[in-house]
Design a protein around this motif. Structure first.
Motif, PDB file in Angstrom:
ATOM      1  N   MET A   1      42.951  33.445  11.537  1.00 55.69           N
ATOM      2  CA  MET A   1      41.836  33.566  12.431  1.00 55.69           C
ATOM      3  C   MET A   1      42.370  33.794  13.840  1.00 55.69           C
ATOM      4  N   THR A   2      41.684  34.605  14.602  1.00 58.96           N
ATOM      5  CA  THR A   2      42.070  34.869  15.981  1.00 58.96           C
ATOM      6  C   THR A   2      40.873  34.617  16.885  1.00 58.96           C
ATOM      7  N   ALA A   3      41.158  34.390  18.146  1.00 62.81           N
ATOM      8  CA  ALA A   3      40.119  34.205  19.148  1.00 62.81           C
ATOM      9  C   ALA A   3      40.430  35.125  20.319  1.00 62.81           C
ATOM     10  N   LYS A   4      39.399  35.695  20.890  1.00 61.65           N
ATOM     11  CA  LYS A   4      39.581  36.561  22.044  1.00 61.65           C
ATOM     12  C   LYS A   4      39.375  35.714  23.296  1.00 61.65           C
ATOM     13  N   ILE A   5      40.365  35.764  24.200  1.00 66.41           N
ATOM     14  CA  ILE A   5      40.267  35.024  25.454  1.00 66.41           C
ATOM     15  C   ILE A   5      40.589  35.948  26.614  1.00 66.41           C
ATOM     16  N   SER A   6      40.180  35.550  27.791  1.00 64.67           N
ATOM     17  CA  SER A   6      40.486  36.297  29.002  1.00 64.67           C
ATOM     18  C   SER A   6      41.342  35.395  29.881  1.00 64.67           C
ATOM     19  N   ILE A   7      42.454  35.940  30.403  1.00 64.34           N
ATOM     20  CA  ILE A   7      43.348  35.148  31.243  1.00 64.34           C
ATOM     21  C   ILE A   7      43.679  35.920  32.506  1.00 64.34           C
ATOM     22  N   SER A   8      44.120  35.191  33.509  1.00 62.21           N
ATOM     23  CA  SER A   8      44.622  35.798  34.736  1.00 62.21           C
ATOM     24  C   SER A   8      46.119  35.539  34.794  1.00 62.21           C
ATOM     25  N   VAL A   9      46.880  36.568  35.115  1.00 65.08           N
ATOM     26  CA  VAL A   9      48.335  36.442  35.222  1.00 65.08           C
ATOM     27  C   VAL A   9      48.777  37.103  36.517  1.00 65.08           C
ATOM     28  N   PRO A  10      49.964  36.738  37.018  1.00 63.84           N
ATOM     29  CA  PRO A  10      50.486  37.400  38.221  1.00 63.84           C
ATOM     30  C   PRO A  10      50.654  38.906  37.984  1.00 63.84           C
ATOM     31  N   GLN A  15      51.651  43.853  34.856  1.00 58.44           N
ATOM     32  CA  GLN A  15      52.266  45.180  34.763  1.00 58.44           C
ATOM     33  C   GLN A  15      53.166  45.263  33.525  1.00 58.44           C
ATOM     34  N   TRP A  16      53.955  44.222  33.293  1.00 60.49           N
ATOM     35  CA  TRP A  16      54.844  44.204  32.129  1.00 60.49           C
ATOM     36  C   TRP A  16      54.024  44.249  30.839  1.00 60.49           C
ATOM     37  N   LEU A  17      52.959  43.434  30.773  1.00 64.43           N
ATOM     38  CA  LEU A  17      52.119  43.413  29.573  1.00 64.43           C
ATOM     39  C   LEU A  17      51.413  44.748  29.364  1.00 64.43           C
ATOM     40  N   ALA A  18      50.956  45.372  30.443  1.00 62.30           N
ATOM     41  CA  ALA A  18      50.283  46.670  30.331  1.00 62.30           C
ATOM     42  C   ALA A  18      51.210  47.713  29.730  1.00 62.30           C
ATOM     43  N   GLY A  19      52.478  47.620  30.037  1.00 57.60           N
ATOM     44  CA  GLY A  19      53.451  48.551  29.476  1.00 57.60           C
ATOM     45  C   GLY A  19      53.710  48.325  28.002  1.00 57.60           C
ATOM     46  N   LYS A  20      53.345  47.171  27.493  1.00 55.66           N
ATOM     47  CA  LYS A  20      53.561  46.839  26.088  1.00 55.66           C
ATOM     48  C   LYS A  20      52.483  47.416  25.175  1.00 55.66           C
ATOM     49  N   GLY A  21      51.321  47.679  25.722  1.00 56.07           N
ATOM     50  CA  GLY A  21      50.204  48.080  24.869  1.00 56.07           C
ATOM     51  C   GLY A  21      49.468  46.837  24.404  1.00 56.07           C
ATOM     52  N   ARG A  22      48.227  47.008  24.027  1.00 50.46           N
ATOM     53  CA  ARG A  22      47.361  45.865  23.723  1.00 50.46           C
ATOM     54  C   ARG A  22      47.901  44.967  22.613  1.00 50.46           C
ATOM     55  N   SER A  23      48.285  45.517  21.485  1.00 54.80           N
ATOM     56  CA  SER A  23      48.712  44.667  20.360  1.00 54.80           C
ATOM     57  C   SER A  23      50.047  43.992  20.650  1.00 54.80           C
ATOM     58  N   LYS A  24      50.963  44.690  21.306  1.00 49.25           N
ATOM     59  CA  LYS A  24      52.259  44.088  21.612  1.00 49.25           C
ATOM     60  C   LYS A  24      52.146  43.055  22.727  1.00 49.25           C
ATOM     61  N   ALA A  25      51.220  43.246  23.665  1.00 49.04           N
ATOM     62  CA  ALA A  25      51.006  42.252  24.723  1.00 49.04           C
ATOM     63  C   ALA A  25      50.496  40.961  24.100  1.00 49.04           C
ATOM     64  N   SER A  26      49.578  41.079  23.176  1.00 54.26           N
ATOM     65  CA  SER A  26      49.056  39.899  22.491  1.00 54.26           C
ATOM     66  C   SER A  26      50.167  39.174  21.742  1.00 54.26           C
ATOM     67  N   GLY A  27      51.027  39.933  21.084  1.00 55.51           N
ATOM     68  CA  GLY A  27      52.146  39.338  20.360  1.00 55.51           C
ATOM     69  C   GLY A  27      53.125  38.646  21.295  1.00 55.51           C
ATOM     70  N   ALA A  28      53.389  39.256  22.458  1.00 57.29           N
ATOM     71  CA  ALA A  28      54.313  38.665  23.421  1.00 57.29           C
ATOM     72  C   ALA A  28      53.770  37.341  23.949  1.00 57.29           C
ATOM     73  N   LEU A  29      52.489  37.309  24.265  1.00 59.67           N
ATOM     74  CA  LEU A  29      51.871  36.070  24.752  1.00 59.67           C
ATOM     75  C   LEU A  29      51.833  35.005  23.664  1.00 59.67           C
ATOM     76  N   THR A  30      51.554  35.422  22.435  1.00 65.09           N
ATOM     77  CA  THR A  30      51.540  34.470  21.322  1.00 65.09           C
ATOM     78  C   THR A  30      52.920  33.869  21.119  1.00 65.09           C
ATOM     79  N   GLU A  31      53.950  34.705  21.159  1.00 60.93           N
ATOM     80  CA  GLU A  31      55.322  34.221  20.986  1.00 60.93           C
ATOM     81  C   GLU A  31      55.696  33.230  22.095  1.00 60.93           C
ATOM     82  N   ALA A  32      55.329  33.548  23.332  1.00 64.70           N
ATOM     83  CA  ALA A  32      55.637  32.652  24.452  1.00 64.70           C
ATOM     84  C   ALA A  32      54.900  31.321  24.305  1.00 64.70           C
ATOM     85  N   ALA A  33      53.633  31.378  23.929  1.00 76.72           N
ATOM     86  CA  ALA A  33      52.852  30.142  23.758  1.00 76.72           C
ATOM     87  C   ALA A  33      53.414  29.295  22.627  1.00 76.72           C
ATOM     88  N   ARG A  34      53.802  29.928  21.528  1.00 78.58           N
ATOM     89  CA  ARG A  34      54.365  29.164  20.411  1.00 78.58           C
ATOM     90  C   ARG A  34      55.709  28.533  20.779  1.00 78.58           C
TER      91      ARG A  34
END
Length: 98
Positions: A1-10, A15-34
């Protein structure tokens, strides 16, 4: 199950996340949170078993050791990780020597 959230980042992170693309940005944030979740679980286990938490100095020393080893090459990086894991398992984590 996934949840859609909105966050604010520096800006630099956005900019770094935007360069990753939507699915890879989500994966990067998930990996960092885990990784943060695992660190919190580790700290809770350490305290539950009466073991001290790594000091800020010990954490910084471990990071320097790993960074230096990574700069030296993959073999040295693997050796440094193995040595840190051995020391932690033996109850001798990086930090000031006793």
């Amino acid at each position: 199950m996934t949840a859609k959230i909105s966050i604010s980042v520096p800006d630099d992170v956005a900019q770094w996340l935007a360069g990753k693309g939507r699915s890879k940005a989500s994966g990067a944030l998930t990996e960092a949170a885990r990784a943060m979740m695992r660190r919190e679980q580790f700290e809770q286990l350490q305290l539950a078993h009466g073991r001290p938490l790594p000091s800020a100095e010990g954490k910084a020393r471990a990071r320097r050791l790993l960074d230096d080893a990574a700069a030296a090459g993959p073999a040295q990086s693997a050796q440094a990780r193995a040595e840190l894991q051995r020391r932690i398992a033996a109850g001798d984590p990086p930090g000031p020597r006793r």
